[in-house]
Design a protein around this motif. Structure first.
Motif, PDB file in Angstrom:
ATOM      1  N   ALA A 275      85.525  99.721 -65.435  1.00 37.32           N
ATOM      2  CA  ALA A 275      85.139  99.234 -64.107  1.00 37.32           C
ATOM      3  C   ALA A 275      86.386  98.877 -63.321  1.00 37.32           C
ATOM      4  N   ASP A 276      86.453  99.410 -62.113  1.00 39.20           N
ATOM      5  CA  ASP A 276      87.534  99.080 -61.181  1.00 39.20           C
ATOM      6  C   ASP A 276      86.989  98.037 -60.214  1.00 39.20           C
ATOM      7  N   ILE A 277      87.466  96.796 -60.366  1.00 37.05           N
ATOM      8  CA  ILE A 277      86.938  95.665 -59.610  1.00 37.05           C
ATOM      9  C   ILE A 277      87.946  95.281 -58.530  1.00 37.05           C
ATOM     10  N   ASP A 278      87.417  95.019 -57.347  1.00 35.29           N
ATOM     11  CA  ASP A 278      88.231  94.573 -56.226  1.00 35.29           C
ATOM     12  C   ASP A 278      88.144  93.050 -56.142  1.00 35.29           C
ATOM     13  N   PHE A 279      89.243  92.386 -56.505  1.00 29.98           N
ATOM     14  CA  PHE A 279      89.282  90.929 -56.458  1.00 29.98           C
ATOM     15  C   PHE A 279      89.918  90.396 -55.171  1.00 29.98           C
ATOM     16  N   ALA A 280      90.187  91.292 -54.230  1.00 30.43           N
ATOM     17  CA  ALA A 280      90.765  90.850 -52.967  1.00 30.43           C
ATOM     18  C   ALA A 280      89.677  90.271 -52.071  1.00 30.43           C
ATOM     19  N   GLN A 281      89.984  89.155 -51.434  1.00 34.35           N
ATOM     20  CA  GLN A 281      89.055  88.510 -50.510  1.00 34.35           C
ATOM     21  C   GLN A 281      89.519  88.823 -49.086  1.00 34.35           C
ATOM     22  N   THR A 282      88.709  89.542 -48.329  1.00 32.10           N
ATOM     23  CA  THR A 282      89.084  90.067 -47.015  1.00 32.10           C
ATOM     24  C   THR A 282      88.244  89.393 -45.944  1.00 32.10           C
ATOM     25  N   ASP A 283      88.932  88.924 -44.884  1.00 30.85           N
ATOM     26  CA  ASP A 283      88.286  88.390 -43.689  1.00 30.85           C
ATOM     27  C   ASP A 283      88.681  89.282 -42.518  1.00 30.85           C
ATOM     28  N   THR A 284      87.707  89.823 -41.777  1.00 26.51           N
ATOM     29  CA  THR A 284      87.938  90.748 -40.673  1.00 26.51           C
ATOM     30  C   THR A 284      87.327  90.172 -39.406  1.00 26.51           C
ATOM     31  N   ALA A 285      88.114  90.165 -38.310  1.00 23.47           N
ATOM     32  CA  ALA A 285      87.647  89.745 -36.986  1.00 23.47           C
ATOM     33  C   ALA A 285      88.001  90.835 -35.986  1.00 23.47           C
ATOM     34  N   SER A 286      87.058  91.334 -35.208  1.00 24.85           N
ATOM     35  CA  SER A 286      87.283  92.433 -34.266  1.00 24.85           C
ATOM     36  C   SER A 286      86.555  92.140 -32.961  1.00 24.85           C
ATOM     37  N   GLU A 287      87.136  92.637 -31.835  1.00 21.03           N
ATOM     38  CA  GLU A 287      86.536  92.549 -30.512  1.00 21.03           C
ATOM     39  C   GLU A 287      86.387  93.963 -29.959  1.00 21.03           C
ATOM     40  N   ALA A 288      85.208  94.315 -29.488  1.00 21.74           N
ATOM     41  CA  ALA A 288      84.924  95.658 -28.958  1.00 21.74           C
ATOM     42  C   ALA A 288      84.489  95.527 -27.499  1.00 21.74           C
ATOM     43  N   THR A 362      84.983  89.000  -2.373  1.00 25.03           N
ATOM     44  CA  THR A 362      85.502  89.243  -3.735  1.00 25.03           C
ATOM     45  C   THR A 362      84.368  89.020  -4.740  1.00 25.03           C
ATOM     46  N   THR A 363      84.092  90.040  -5.609  1.00 31.28           N
ATOM     47  CA  THR A 363      83.015  89.964  -6.617  1.00 31.28           C
ATOM     48  C   THR A 363      83.614  90.224  -7.995  1.00 31.28           C
ATOM     49  N   ASN A 364      83.375  89.308  -8.976  1.00 34.00           N
ATOM     50  CA  ASN A 364      83.838  89.452 -10.364  1.00 34.00           C
ATOM     51  C   ASN A 364      82.633  89.784 -11.247  1.00 34.00           C
ATOM     52  N   PHE A 365      82.764  90.858 -12.040  1.00 37.19           N
ATOM     53  CA  PHE A 365      81.697  91.299 -12.941  1.00 37.19           C
ATOM     54  C   PHE A 365      82.080  90.933 -14.386  1.00 37.19           C
ATOM     55  N   GLU A 366      81.051  90.650 -15.253  1.00 42.81           N
ATOM     56  CA  GLU A 366      81.261  90.375 -16.680  1.00 42.81           C
ATOM     57  C   GLU A 366      81.633  91.660 -17.410  1.00 42.81           C
ATOM     58  N   VAL A 367      82.592  91.514 -18.351  1.00 40.50           N
ATOM     59  CA  VAL A 367      83.024  92.655 -19.158  1.00 40.50           C
ATOM     60  C   VAL A 367      82.313  92.577 -20.511  1.00 40.50           C
ATOM     61  N   ASP A 368      81.676  93.659 -21.001  1.00 41.50           N
ATOM     62  CA  ASP A 368      80.994  93.677 -22.290  1.00 41.50           C
ATOM     63  C   ASP A 368      82.017  93.537 -23.428  1.00 41.50           C
ATOM     64  N   LYS A 369      81.737  92.584 -24.352  1.00 45.01           N
ATOM     65  CA  LYS A 369      82.643  92.323 -25.474  1.00 45.01           C
ATOM     66  C   LYS A 369      81.809  91.982 -26.705  1.00 45.01           C
ATOM     67  N   THR A 370      82.143  92.575 -27.855  1.00 42.44           N
ATOM     68  CA  THR A 370      81.471  92.304 -29.124  1.00 42.44           C
ATOM     69  C   THR A 370      82.499  91.721 -30.092  1.00 42.44           C
ATOM     70  N   VAL A 371      82.270  90.486 -30.570  1.00 41.82           N
ATOM     71  CA  VAL A 371      83.149  89.808 -31.522  1.00 41.82           C
ATOM     72  C   VAL A 371      82.464  89.832 -32.887  1.00 41.82           C
ATOM     73  N   LYS A 372      83.122  90.382 -33.907  1.00 37.07           N
ATOM     74  CA  LYS A 372      82.559  90.572 -35.231  1.00 37.07           C
ATOM     75  C   LYS A 372      83.491  89.965 -36.268  1.00 37.07           C
ATOM     76  N   TYR A 373      82.946  89.050 -37.056  1.00 44.73           N
ATOM     77  CA  TYR A 373      83.677  88.432 -38.168  1.00 44.73           C
ATOM     78  C   TYR A 373      83.018  88.886 -39.472  1.00 44.73           C
ATOM     79  N   GLU A 374      83.771  89.508 -40.338  1.00 43.70           N
ATOM     80  CA  GLU A 374      83.264  90.030 -41.608  1.00 43.70           C
ATOM     81  C   GLU A 374      84.102  89.462 -42.743  1.00 43.70           C
TER      82      GLU A 374
END
Length: 569
Positions: A275-288, A362-374
């Motif tokens: 068995a090849d076991i992954d003992f690394a603990q990974t934290d991922t944060a991304s904005e789309a 002057t008109t400001n519009f919201e920008v779509d953003k997705t924040v993902k923490y894994e």
């Protein structure tokens, strides 16, 4: 015929020559007989005490001198026999009292082990300084930790040294405490890495602000048992991780063999897993970010509008009534001069003109953003590799009982391959692989060699029983020989004299006085016996006469009987 030796020694008188020795006199023989009986009885008592001597077992060993003195004093007070082994390394007590004595000594806090615990705080003196209080606290903490570590089976004794720096209000001068543990292991015993880590965590958890990296464990041979991060500066293998991998592989092998064994039989399948076991603990944060321009709907976050007019009419000229008058009726000439405003009336002394107006929005519009923490936990399986070897199938002829082997067919191997994949949790995306091979096993058909049984006289468990039986048997034989062959013949003259003394008949008791009532009853009884004897004699005579008459004249007897029968009717 023997000739008497009448030789007289020169210097002795005839009376002295005829006088018998002391041992030849009755008194001398009695003394020698008593001495012999006493010696024989003493020998028998010694043999009996030797046979009843208890078997001594170890009560405590590897104790300090202070504990040894306290233990022996307590044993003397309890009246328990004890002795020391060769070299004084252990205290021995009777085997049937070992556990009882240990419990009684434990209730008294013995042995203390040479380590001073928190009981040192019970004898604090009045007026002790703060420095001595801190030293006593550190000593008691070290002693309690040493006692806790000595509870481990492989540890004979332990010493703990704590380096506890003084607290400081300055951050730069603050230091962490450190600890050193010296272990004296049992002969032939060793600690595995898990036990060493347990001791390290035990010490670190007992001292405030002490980390596991600041705990050092050394054995009596000077070997460093603890692996701290200061040694190599690189990550070390965790024993718990290796144990987890081994358990996972063992579970997979057990599952595979348990599902294939019913198809091929016992001892006909072998499996191994990696068995090849992954003992690394990974934290991922991304904005789309997504485009939200038309035709997609847009959300307005904020809007600002501003409006400004051009330069207008302003008062000009000399202040007064003329300059403050409203403009006159406008005229719209057909031909107006360039730059002139036809809506503005000429005012004497007035200047300026009205310009164009200005409007800003002057008109400001919201920008779509997705924040993902894994967050991926450690211990995930990256890849599994399983190899299975299956033995040839054994076929037994029912008629000849001949055993033949043949390989498995491709369909059977494929079936086993599918079962193995299901048992191991095969995943194509992970890249798992399975290999099933059909080969004949070497030595499977051979009879299992049964180890020879150890004879009873070579069994070490029977030696102690044979020793006890032999000791009692020897004591019985020796005591029987001493009693029947030596002591009993020596006691015969004494018993004979006692019998002669006991054989003297006692004087006859005086005859009892006659009772008149008893004499009367005896006379009546004798008369009754005489009457019964006379009646018995008359009955016997009548019976003999009837017998003679029946023999001589049977008809008379028949007539008599007939008359009796007729009278009864």
């Amino acid at each position: 015929m023997a000739v008497a030796d009448d030789t007289v020694t020169l210097g002795d008188t005839p009376d002295q020559a005829r006088r018998p020795g002391f041992l030849q006199t009755t008194f001398g023989r009695n003394i020698m007989l008593g001495a012999g009986i006493a010696v024989v009885i003493a020998i028998m008592a010694g043999v009996w005490m030797w046979s009843q001597q208890p078997d001594y077992r170890v009560l405590f060993s590897n104790y300090s001198d202070r504990d040894g003195g306290a233990i022996t004093a307590a044993l003397d007070q309890m009246g328990v026999p004890h002795k020391f082994s060769e070299g004084g390394a252990a205290i021995l007590v009777p085997a049937n009292q070992v556990h009882d004595v240990r419990l009684k000594l434990a209730s008294q806090g013995l042995p203390k082990g040479g380590n001073v615990g928190f009981e040192i705080m019970e004898n604090q003196k009045l007026g002790i300084s703060q420095f001595l209080e801190q030293v006593n606290y550190q000593r008691s903490l070290e002693g309690e930790l040493a006692r806790s570590i000595e509870s481990v089976a492989a540890v004979a004794s332990a010493r703990v040294h704590l380096a506890m720096p003084k607290p400081s209000v300055f951050v730069r001068e603050q230091q962490k405490p450190t600890a050193s543990v010296l272990l004296n292991l049992q002969p032939g015993r060793a600690l595995d890495p898990a036990q060493v880590q347990a001791i390290v965590h035990l010490v670190a958890s007992s001292v405030p602000e002490l980390t596991t990296g600041n705990v050092t464990v050394v054995d009596q041979n000077g070997n460093l048992l603890s692996e701290t991060s200061k040694q190599a500066g690189k990550q070390q293998l965790d024993p718990n991780q290796l144990k987890y991998v081994a358990q996972l592989q063992a579970n997979i092998v057990r599952q595979v063999e348990s599902i294939v064994t019913p198809l091929v039989g016992d001892h006909n399948v072998r499996a191994e897993a990696t068995a090849d076991i992954d003992f690394a603990q990974t934290d991922t944060a991304s904005e789309a970010y997504k485009p939200n321009s038309p035709p997609n709907e847009s959300a307005i976050r904020s809007q600002q509008t501003s409006e400004a007019n051009g330069p207008g009419s302003s008062a000009a000229g000399v202040p007064g009534a003329l300059s403050n008058q409203p403009p006159g009726t406008p005229a719209a000439p057909i031909n107006a001069a360039p730059g002139s405003n036809p809506n503005t009336a000429a005012v004497p002394g007035a200047a300026g003109s009205t310009g164009p107006s200005q409007k800003n929005s002057t008109t400001n519009f919201e920008v779509d953003k997705t924040v993902k923490y894994e967050q991926k936990g450690m211990g995930g399986i990256k890849r599994l590799t399983v190899g299975v070897v299956v033995n040839y199938r054994r076929i037994v002829d029912p008629k000849t009982n001949k055993v033949t082997v043949r390989p498995l067919t491709a369909a059977e191997i494929q079936q086993i391959n599918d079962l193995v994949k299901e048992a191991m949790g095969f995943s194509q995306e992970r890249g798992d692989t399975v290999k099933v091979t059909n080969l004949p096993f070497d030595g499977v058909d051979r009879p299992v060699e049964v180890p020879p049984e150890v004879p009873w006289w070579k069994n070490p468990d029977n030696w102690s029983l044979a020793k006890e039986i032999g000791k009692f048997l020897i004591a019985f034989v020796v005591m029987s020989y001493l009693f029947f062959r030596i002591l009993r013949p020596m006691l015969k003259p004494i018993f004979r004299k006692l019998d002669e003394i006991a054989d003297v008949p006692p004087p006859p008791p005086p005859p009892p006085e006659p009772d008149p009532e008893d004499e009367r009853q005896e006379a009546i009884k004798s008369q009754l016996e005489e009457m019964e004897a006379q009646q018995a004699a008359g009955y016997r005579e009548n019976l003999q006469m009837a017998k003679n008459l029946a023999k001589e004249d049977p008809r008379i007897v028949a007539n008599v009987v007939k008359a009796w029968v007729g009278s009864n009717e």
